[in-house]
Design a protein around this motif. Structure first.
Motif, PDB file in Angstrom:
ATOM      1  N   ARG A 167      -0.044   2.921   9.031  1.00 29.44           N
ATOM      2  CA  ARG A 167      -1.015   2.502  10.075  1.00 29.44           C
ATOM      3  C   ARG A 167      -2.155   1.784   9.596  1.00 29.44           C
ATOM      4  O   ARG A 167      -2.545   0.888  10.259  1.00 29.44           O
ATOM      5  N   ASP A 168      -2.697   2.438   8.544  1.00 26.11           N
ATOM      6  CA  ASP A 168      -3.999   1.897   8.243  1.00 26.11           C
ATOM      7  C   ASP A 168      -3.620   0.491   7.243  1.00 26.11           C
ATOM      8  O   ASP A 168      -4.586  -0.203   7.643  1.00 26.11           O
ATOM      9  N   ILE A 169      -2.404   0.141   7.159  1.00 26.80           N
ATOM     10  CA  ILE A 169      -2.251  -1.394   6.549  1.00 26.80           C
ATOM     11  C   ILE A 169      -2.120  -2.206   7.880  1.00 26.80           C
ATOM     12  O   ILE A 169      -2.185  -3.394   7.670  1.00 26.80           O
ATOM     13  N   ALA A 170      -1.648  -1.726   8.954  1.00 27.54           N
ATOM     14  CA  ALA A 170      -1.405  -2.495  10.161  1.00 27.54           C
ATOM     15  C   ALA A 170      -0.641  -3.862   9.792  1.00 27.54           C
ATOM     16  O   ALA A 170      -1.072  -4.912  10.543  1.00 27.54           O
ATOM     17  N   LEU A 211       6.905   2.698   2.325  1.00 25.61           N
ATOM     18  CA  LEU A 211       5.713   3.214   2.457  1.00 25.61           C
ATOM     19  C   LEU A 211       4.799   2.208   3.067  1.00 25.61           C
ATOM     20  O   LEU A 211       4.199   2.562   4.248  1.00 25.61           O
ATOM     21  N   ILE A 212       4.638   1.085   2.711  1.00 33.32           N
ATOM     22  CA  ILE A 212       3.787   0.004   3.175  1.00 33.32           C
ATOM     23  C   ILE A 212       3.785  -0.341   4.784  1.00 33.32           C
ATOM     24  O   ILE A 212       2.958  -0.538   5.620  1.00 33.32           O
ATOM     25  N   LYS A 237      -8.515   2.031   0.257  1.00 39.74           N
ATOM     26  CA  LYS A 237      -9.606   2.546  -0.033  1.00 39.74           C
ATOM     27  C   LYS A 237     -10.479   1.609   0.684  1.00 39.74           C
ATOM     28  O   LYS A 237     -11.598   2.003   1.161  1.00 39.74           O
ATOM     29  N   ASP A 238     -10.525   0.382   1.021  1.00 42.27           N
ATOM     30  CA  ASP A 238     -11.118  -0.616   1.474  1.00 42.27           C
ATOM     31  C   ASP A 238     -10.656  -1.231   2.608  1.00 42.27           C
ATOM     32  O   ASP A 238     -10.466  -2.770   2.443  1.00 42.27           O
ATOM     33  N   PRO A 239     -10.423  -0.996   3.933  1.00 40.79           N
ATOM     34  CA  PRO A 239      -9.744  -1.532   4.904  1.00 40.79           C
ATOM     35  C   PRO A 239     -10.270  -2.841   5.229  1.00 40.79           C
ATOM     36  O   PRO A 239      -9.652  -3.647   5.858  1.00 40.79           O
ATOM     37  N   LYS A 240     -11.700  -2.989   5.112  1.00 39.99           N
ATOM     38  CA  LYS A 240     -12.347  -4.284   5.550  1.00 39.99           C
ATOM     39  C   LYS A 240     -11.959  -5.389   4.269  1.00 39.99           C
ATOM     40  O   LYS A 240     -12.566  -6.521   4.580  1.00 39.99           O
TER      41      LYS A 240
END
Ligand code: H2P
Length: 822
Positions: A623-626, A618-619, A581-584
């Motif tokens: 790619r979003d988790i990088a 999954l994790i 939700k909040d990549p930052k």
């Protein structure tokens, strides 16, 4: 060969040339190998035999001395031992690592290659078996003569592999390459009877006696494995029994052409020591398990009587020659067996025999879980061990008279204390038998011993408060620090002196160094190098690449709901959803590492493993988790793998529901290696937190008093789910389909949590998240984290198993120990 002292019959001191010669002799003579054609495995076997001989020499010499001085020996009765690989540990204890390395180098052989060849004996399920092995190591180290008696299972705990995310159990074949550490003792055999009936008979003294006429006799053969001590002349022995048929072949059947029946008896007898029972399976009614328990205790006690007579001492003096520790109730049938041997075989009167028996045994309890309390159907004991049932009845009748005198008219108490549970079908209660037959009863951490007195054994504690004591568990710093973490070992030697593994309280000398930035830097470098090593193993075993500079957050132990690996996973997934939700979001990089075996028949435990692997799938690829968080399930957690994992831990997960974990020992291994603990006030966590300082420990969760209060107050886990949006989100996520195609996979876990939640995960969820937040904050301040890490190690000295053993010697066994060197 009377009159020939050992010192004449063997060489004592041994130099580098002798070692080389002994190694080559073993290769050629014992293994029959031509050096030019010999393999790595041959080299390992030859080296192991060379080292074993060296240790054996000490062992035999030390036993000779013990017999001359008639010292009281300790017999540790345990259905499980988990020694781990022996070679490296012996070399460390004997101070031979470098000379052997050099000797092998001279032959073009690499010691590390040989160390990797060893199969470890997985003769236990987890903490209980590993504790037994730590205790043998410490008994030898503090100079106490001892024998660990147990079973030589042909197949130990299963090998675990992970296939498609699921645990697959493989057969453990620890003996397939030969076991160079043991010495088979065909001379030390004992007959063990089963079945049949009893009958009265009269001896010359005219006193009425009982005789057991068995229907079957099985033979136990001893296999001895020497266990060296650190910087010590004393050596302990692990004597394990293998079942054999008395007649390996039924010739009459063979002669009549009945070939199958001819070997039937042999196969049936040998089945007895075939396989270790996994934990957490319902053993109720598992006759073979009761047979195993009786088999090894019967062999052990007869063996001890044999040694007693070699000493020329009478059976009445059994207790002054031997102290027996019952490692949980698995060997508790020994109480009835010693009575049988003393009364029926050696002709002692009941009262004398009972005094001897009660002064011999002590009992350690390892769990408060009601389902783990052993009881055997009366009919089963009566069928397999008819004489023992009579003896148990007699012990019980006399005991209940004592209770009636102490608490007149209290029938309910009588029913609770009775060795026989008569509330439904009748059972023999093994914990009650152990309590009545023992001189001392102990739990394995302060809190556990207290709860034991207040709950499971409350009636016994009211009757005999003086019998109860606590001995907090400990772990050997040799294997789990010096051997596992040589980088740290060097650093410790620099500040605490090189004998720190023999006197762990010396680690206190580290404290001032926690304030020194240069030392902190060195400390971090050691940890980082251990993490690099673990990262490479992870890549090799799982194909997952992890970042060694990330926070290594580790939970390795038997998989069980009460240990709450799934609470850990709820946190992992909560963090994942937050990052999505909040990549930052400010979340420091973390690697979550899980390891441990689930009992093959334990449905939910296997689902928990599947959840860990599904979370990883999954994790780790998102790619979003990088790569900011990664999840690893490290397969086949055992002693050897533990030695690679403990040194690399930053955060130690000790998150059982308060009041459930008797002690824990992984918590000690990690903190000793500089990990910070996130944990509940459970088991030894309480004492670890006191020792390391509350500011260096991340505490959360209900305490042991709040747990029953909440349960009795009508706990409704679903209310927690309804009222906490984060919790709702993560629970819903489990069945959303995001964790694999099969949405129903985790439904049983979700249902269990929402409608039962016996281990109160949902109640502790928020507290756990908050504590994890504190972890992340401290991690972002590396200097403060390192300081806390150093202080953890510095203050963990009291958790050496040497301290535990000294406590047992003083409070329980009444035997002398060697003084610590200055
Ligand atoms: C058990 C207890 C632990 C304890 C250990 C040794 C049975 O081990 O649960 O709390 O530390 O004995 O006393 P385990 O759970 O690891 O199988």
């Amino acid at each position: 060969m009377k009159g020939i002292p050992i010192s004449d019959s063997i060489r004592t001191g041994i130099g580098a040339d002798d070692l080389r010669q002994a190694f080559l002799d073993n290769l050629v003579c014992a293994l029959g190998r031509l050096p030019a054609y010999s393999t790595r495995h041959d080299h390992y076997l030859a080296l192991a035999m060379t080292v074993r001989d060296h240790v054996m020499r000490r062992g035999v010499r030390c036993f000779e001395k013990g017999d001359n001085l008639l010292v009281r020996r300790v017999a540790y009765f345990s259905a499980e031992f988990l020694p781990g690989p022996h070679l490296g540990n012996h070399l460390l204890n004997l101070g031979l690592t470098e000379s052997i390395r050099k000797m092998l180098d001279g032959l073009g052989i690499n010691l590390d290659d040989l160390l990797a060849e060893e199969e470890e004996p997985g003769l236990g399920n987890g903490g209980l078996g590993r504790l037994a092995s730590c205790y043998l190591d410490s008994l030898a180290t503090v100079g106490v003569q001892s024998v660990g008696y147990g079973i030589r299972y042909e197949f130990g705990i299963f090998d675990q592999t992970i296939r498609d995310g699921w645990q697959i159990q493989g057969t453990d074949k620890w003996l397939h390459g030969g076991n160079p550490w043991e010495v088979h003792r065909p001379g030390a055999v004992q007959d063990v009877m089963f079945g049949g009936h009893t009958e009265p008979w009269q001896d010359e003294s005219d006193s009425p006696r009982k005789r057991w006429v068995p229907s079957i006799v099985i033979r136990g053969e001893a296999y001895d494995t020497p266990i060296s001590g650190y910087d010590s002349d004393t050596c302990a022995l692990m004597r394990l029994w293998k079942a054999e048929a008395v007649e390996s072949f039924d010739f009459s059947a063979f002669n009549h052409g009945d070939y199958d029946r001819a070997v039937e008896q042999k196969v049936a007898s040998e089945n007895l020591s075939k396989v270790l029972y996994p934990n957490d399976e319902l053993h109720r009614g598992k006759e073979l398990r009761l047979k195993q328990q009786y088999f090894f205790t019967c062999c052990a006690l007869q063996d001890m009587l044999r040694i007693l007579s070699l000493r020329g001492a009478p059976p009445e003096s059994f207790h002054s020659n031997w102290a027996v520790q019952l490692n949980d109730t698995h060997p508790a049938i020994a109480v009835a067996e010693l009575m049988r041997l003393l009364v029926d075989q050696h002709g002692l009167g009941w009262d004398v025999a009972w005094k001897v028996t009660r002064s011999t045994f002590s009992y350690t309890n390892h769990t408060l879980l009601p389902e783990a309390l052993e009881r055997w159907p009366v009919d089963m004991i009566g069928g397999l061990l008819p004489r023992h049932l009579e003896i148990i009845y007699e012990i019980n009748a006399r005991f209940l008279d004592e209770v009636r005198a102490a608490f007149p008219g209290d029938d309910e108490r009588l029913a609770r204390l009775s060795l026989i549970d008569e509330s439904g079908p009748r059972y023999v209660r093994m914990a009650n038998l152990a309590c009545v037959g023992s001189q001392t009863v102990n739990g394995v951490a302060e809190l556990h011993s207290k709860l034991l007195r207040q709950t499971v054994l409350a009636d016994f504690a009211a009757l005999w408060p003086e019998k109860f004591t606590n001995v907090t568990n400990g772990v050997t710093p040799r294997r789990f620090v010096a051997l596992a973490n040589p980088g740290l070992g060097k650093l410790l030697a620099k500040v605490a002196g090189k004998n720190w593994p023999g006197d762990l309280e010396k680690l206190h000398k580290l404290e001032p160094h926690a304030e020194d930035p240069a030392f902190r830097q060195e400390w971090r470098e050691v940890k980082l190098s251990n993490k690099r090593h673990l990262a490479s193993l992870i890549a090799e075993r799982t194909g997952i690449e992890v970042d060694p500079t990330s926070l290594f957050d580790v939970q390795v132990k038997r998989i069980h709901e009460y240990k709450r690996q799934h609470l850990n996973l709820l946190h992992v997934l909560t963090l994942y959803l937050r990052l999505k939700k909040d990549p930052k979001a400010e979340v420091p990089a973390r690697t979550f590492i899980f390891g441990g075996k689930a009992a093959p028949g334990y449905f939910l435990a296997k689902r928990i493993i599947r959840l860990a692997t599904a979370a990883g799938e999954l994790i780790n690829h998102d790619r979003d988790i990088a790569g900011r968080i990664k999840v690893v399930f490290f397969p086949d957690f055992n002693v050897r793998n533990g030695q690679s994992i403990y040194p690399a831990v930053d955060l130690s997960e000790q998150i059982s529901l308060a009041g459930m974990e008797a002690s824990g020992t992984g918590n000690m291994k990690m903190s000793l290696n500089g990990a910070l603990t996130i944990g509940t006030l459970d088991g030894a966590n309480v004492e670890i937190r006191e020792a390391v300082g509350e500011e260096n420990f991340f505490l959360f969760g209900l305490n042991a008093a709040e747990v029953p209060a909440l349960k009795h107050g009508g706990y409704r886990p679903r209310d927690r789910y309804e009222s906490d949006p984060l919790l709702r989100e993560v629970i819903d996520f489990l069945t959303s389909g995001a964790l694999g195609e099969d949405r129903d996979l985790f439904q049983p876990l979700v249902d269990n949590l929402l409608y039962h939640d016996p281990y109160l995960l949902l109640a502790d969820y928020r507290g756990y998240l908050n504590a994890q937040q504190r972890v992340s904050e401290l991690w972002m301040d590396p200097e403060a984290w390192t300081r806390a890490s150093i202080l953890n190690t510095a203050r963990m000295g009291r958790f050496s198993s040497d301290r535990s053993i000294r406590d047992y010697c003083q409070r329980v066994w009444k035997v002398n120990v060697k003084k610590l060197k200055k």
